[in-house]
Design an enzyme around this catalytic site. Structure first.
Site, mmCIF file in Angstrom:
data_model
loop_
_atom_site.group_PDB
_atom_site.id
_atom_site.type_symbol
_atom_site.label_atom_id
_atom_site.label_comp_id
_atom_site.label_asym_id
_atom_site.label_seq_id
_atom_site.Cartn_x
_atom_site.Cartn_y
_atom_site.Cartn_z
ATOM 1 N N SER A 158 -2.320 -0.816 2.411
ATOM 2 C CA SER A 158 -3.496 -0.637 1.555
ATOM 3 C C SER A 158 -4.541 0.289 2.154
ATOM 4 C CB SER A 158 -4.128 -2.000 1.249
ATOM 5 O OG SER A 158 -3.190 -2.866 0.659
ATOM 6 N N HIS A 184 -9.365 -1.768 3.819
ATOM 7 C CA HIS A 184 -9.603 -0.999 2.598
ATOM 8 C C HIS A 184 -10.803 -0.063 2.770
ATOM 9 C CE1 HIS A 184 -7.361 -4.052 -0.192
ATOM 10 N NE2 HIS A 184 -6.647 -3.664 0.846
#
Length: 310
Positions: A214, A261
């Protein structure tokens, strides 16, 4: 008064100084009059930039200096294949209880029992207690497992996790490969992921393992926004999609690594800015220097964090 500005402060065409205009070339941003406007993929460009674009196309170069791939998506498909192979390895050896999770996931610092990576003791264990444990030693990145900063980007356990990530890579990857070229794309992907890993290393709980692609994918999202802004494209749909992903990250922050993230996204923004705004003269040198500077900051951040944990 500059050549591109009239006596009243109104911009004038840089090719025809006597003509006032409020239109600018989408590529070089110089003011151009209607006679100099040429249709481009996004907006209008001046004749010089159109000629340069044709030259780049003939020479097989992307707008950012990379070699134009004949088959865009090869690197993205290779990355997907590597992620799937690692996932199959983890699932076939126990899934969440697989020793490969502990070997590949990013864990800042944890007491590990010798040859059994899965036998982790609580973070509250002291240095002396860990040393007294049979075959006990400090593991994780601070304990010398520095490869986890990279391998964690390719490790997944849950099928929904790898599913969402690989769909995102399938959608985003080929677009960026096409406009950046393969070498710049893989550099953007890996270095964005490493920036995310460095932020995880600093901000996550020391004994909490983190894994998944991610961070690198959020880097691709950040890069797309920068490149879209560079050509003055409509970024509202992209911003909406990125905003939704950050909202899901916030809502699931108990089991989603917001650190990875956020770090990956910021890394992608910075790296894409280096690619997009490097001076045309010696562009490759400037881009390499920018990527090198980001890589050096990652190394320094890891070294500094290791010192605080040890």
């Amino acid at each position: 008064m500059t050549p591109a500005e009239g006596s009243a402060g109104v911009p004038t065409c840089y090719r025809h100084p006597g003509r006032e205009t409020y239109i600018r070339c989408q590529r070089c941003e110089k003011p151009i009059c209607p006679d100099c406007m040429r249709d481009a993929a996004v907006g209008f460009q001046c004749p010089s930039c159109i000629a340069q674009g044709k030259k780049d196309t003939r020479s097989g170069r992307t707008p950012y200096g990379g070699a134009r791939p004949a088959n865009p998506g090869v690197v993205s498909r290779t990355l997907i294949a590597v992620n799937l192979a690692v996932w199959v390895l983890i699932i076939s050896t126990g899934g969440a209880t697989s020793t490969w999770v502990e070997r590949l996931a990013l864990t800042p610092r944890v007491c590990s029992a010798g040859d059994h990576p899965g036998s982790y003791y609580p973070r509250a264990v002291t240095e002396a207690q860990c040393a007294l444990t049979p075959d006990g030693h400090w593991g994780g990145v601070a304990g010398g497992d520095v490869w986890q900063l990279l391998t964690s980007m390719f490790a997944h356990v849950e099928i929904w996790h790898i599913g969402f990530n690989m769909i995102a890579l399938w959608v985003l990857g080929p677009q960026l490969e096409l406009v950046l070229g393969r070498l710049r794309f893989i550099g953007l992907y890996l270095l964005s992921g490493l920036v995310g890993s460095a932020v995880v290393y600093w901000l996550s709980t020391p004994d909490t393992p983190t894994l998944g692609a991610s961070g690198a994918l959020f880097g691709l999202m950040g890069a797309l926004i920068v490149l879209a802004l560079k050509v003055k494209a409509d970024v509202r749909p992209l911003l909406g999609w990125v905003g939704l992903n950050f909202a899901l990250t916030f809502l699931g922050r108990g089991f989603i690594s917001w650190q990875g993230h956020l770090g990956g996204f910021l890394g992608g923004v910075v790296l894409a800015a280096v690619l997009a705004y490097a001076p045309r003269e010696r562009r490759t040198t400037w881009q390499a220097a920018g990527f090198g500077a980001v890589a050096l900051l990652v190394v320094l951040a890891v070294v500094a964090r290791t010192a605080t944990l040890n």
